[in-house]
Design an enzyme around this catalytic site. Structure first.
Site, mmCIF file in Angstrom:
data_model
loop_
_atom_site.group_PDB
_atom_site.id
_atom_site.type_symbol
_atom_site.label_atom_id
_atom_site.label_comp_id
_atom_site.label_asym_id
_atom_site.label_seq_id
_atom_site.Cartn_x
_atom_site.Cartn_y
_atom_site.Cartn_z
ATOM 1 N N LYS A 152 8.066 10.663 -7.089
ATOM 2 C CA LYS A 152 7.237 10.321 -8.251
ATOM 3 C C LYS A 152 7.083 11.470 -9.243
ATOM 4 C CE LYS A 152 4.795 6.317 -6.667
ATOM 5 N NZ LYS A 152 4.870 6.321 -5.186
ATOM 6 N N GLU A 171 -2.915 5.447 -12.801
ATOM 7 C CA GLU A 171 -3.381 4.658 -11.669
ATOM 8 C C GLU A 171 -2.602 5.135 -10.453
ATOM 9 O OE1 GLU A 171 -0.810 3.740 -13.544
ATOM 10 O OE2 GLU A 171 0.514 3.627 -11.792
ATOM 11 N N SER A 217 12.447 8.269 0.072
ATOM 12 C CA SER A 217 11.662 8.485 -1.143
ATOM 13 C C SER A 217 10.541 9.506 -0.997
ATOM 14 C CB SER A 217 11.088 7.156 -1.627
ATOM 15 O OG SER A 217 10.352 6.516 -0.596
#
Ligand SMILES: *Cc1c(COP(=O)(O)O)cnc(C)c1O
Length: 397
Positions: free
Chosen positions: A90, A112, A379
């Site tokens: 991310k 968020e 990930s």
């Protein structure tokens, strides 16, 4: 890379910009700023320099020799996004968007978060750029991911608990959009996955495309040929679209997205949009969503907070309908088993989200020939999930 979306933000039937008038102006401002940035070589030079010097890229593409031997089929490589700064993919997107925010003269960052990973990535990027940061998070997710809440606060962010709805990610998204509408002039909404209204799905994909670009070069260096298949977990869809993007034009490469099957495909027990969902409009986009007959969002469940979401990114809806990618699901039990297996065979504790991709490899690799090359996108790392794994074991006992 694919030419989509079109200039209205559509991938075939999906995507678009389904928002109230109050959100149109900031989205158009964002789109114009992003389009200008994409044409500015200095913007990408700075992004690439941060990828290297701040995030620590490139991340390795590792041959998982012991997992491969254990499963006895396809040759498995892991794309090690768990080794990126903050422990997941991310941050690639957070750094890209914060550069854009600074370029636009915005000083207040809102976001968020579900698993807390995007909140941590955003708080990290905001701290590194000296910007104010407010993170909306469902109260349920805050309880599940308490260490990430503390991490965000250490990084100087303010974490706001969202108590509405199912108190998870979709409620946090609604709250963040509300904030944005009221504070447009100085505020940048840093969205965490390849979803929401145009231009977010495209922008987030572009910032995550580095995963696929690196993996392609790395597999060519290691094997001197392209892989046969790619597997990635799909929450909103950003790590999957990031790795898929480099391979989507080569139709011989099988792309598989793995969704959260939770307790199985019964209403309210899972988050597998392509197995239990239908097309509809949700939080600014047209895509596959889990909804009842009145179009109300259904409750979702997954052991993994990062995959526990009602809607999927619109480019995946397009890849699904055009049959360029296929979408499978694995259950909580299968994901947890894969979590343990990777920890013990490779010495890598994977995120529960990533464990879904591993679990699909566990199911499919044994039936494939030994010269089949499979890349699994790992990930993120699983340190954040060890408490959940411990409780899971206690409940089974
Ligand atoms: C958030 C998260 C995901 C799911 O998000 P996508 O946008 O689908 O990638 C997957 N893995 C990890 C480690 C995450 O933190």
């Amino acid at each position: 890379m694919t030419a989509l979306p079109d200039d209205k933000g559509y991938y075939g039937d999906y995507g678009g910009r389904f928002v109230p008038d109050t959100l149109m102006a900031p989205l158009i401002e964002l789109e114009a700023a992003y389009n200008a940035a994409t044409k500015d070589a200095m913007f990408w030079d700075e992004y690439k320099s941060l990828l290297k010097n701040f995030i620590g890229r490139e991340t390795p593409l590792q041959h998982a020799a012991r997992l491969t031997a254990h499963l006895g089929g396809a040759k498995i490589y892991l794309k090690r996004e768990d080794l990126a700064h903050t422990g997941a993919h991310k941050i690639n997107n957070a750094i890209g968007q914060i550069l854009l925010a600074r370029r636009m003269g915005k000083t207040r960052i809102i976001a968020e978060t579900g698993a807390g990973q995007h909140g941590v990535a955003t708080a990290t990027a905001a701290a590194a750029f000296g910007m104010e940061c407010i993170v909306y998070m469902g109260a349920e997710d805050m309880a599940r991911q308490a260490p990430n809440v503390f991490r965000m606060e250490l990084l100087g962010a303010k974490v706001v608990a969202v108590e509405s709805g199912s108190r998870t990610l979709k409620d946090a998204v609604s709250e963040a959009m509300r904030d944005w509408v009221s504070n447009i002039s100085n505020t940048f909404y840093l969205l965490g996955s390849a979803l929401g209204p145009h231009p977010y799905p495209k922008m987030v994909r572009d910032f995550q495309a580095v995963i696929g670009a690196e993996a392609k070069e790395q597999i060519m260096a290691a094997e001197n040929r392209m892989p046969d298949s790619i597997i990635a977990c799909v929450g909103g869809g950003s790590n999957a679209i990031g790795i898929f993007s480099a391979f989507v034009d080569d139709k011989n490469i099988k792309l598989t997205g793995v969704e959260a099957g939770g307790h199985g495909i019964k209403k309210g027990s899972h988050a597998a949009r392509f197995s239990g969902g239908t097309p509809g409009i949700f939080q600014g986009m047209k895509t596959y969503i889990l909804q009842d007959n009145d179009g109300q969002a259904e409750l979702t469940h997954s052991v993994s907070a990062g995959l526990d979401y009602t809607g999927v990114g619109p480019e995946h809806a397009w890849l699904h309908d055009s049959q360029r990618a296929s979408y499978a699901y694995v259950t909580d039990d299968e994901a947890v088993a894969a979590f343990h297996l990777l920890s013990k065979t490779e010495g890598i504790i994977p995120a529960l989200e990533s464990s879904h991709a591993i679990a699909h490899a566990v199911k499919t690799a044994p039936q494939l020939p030994k010269d089949h090359i499979m890349i699994v996108n790992l990930s993120g790392r699983g340190d954040k999930d060890i408490g959940i794994i411990q409780r899971y074991a206690e409940e089974q006992a």
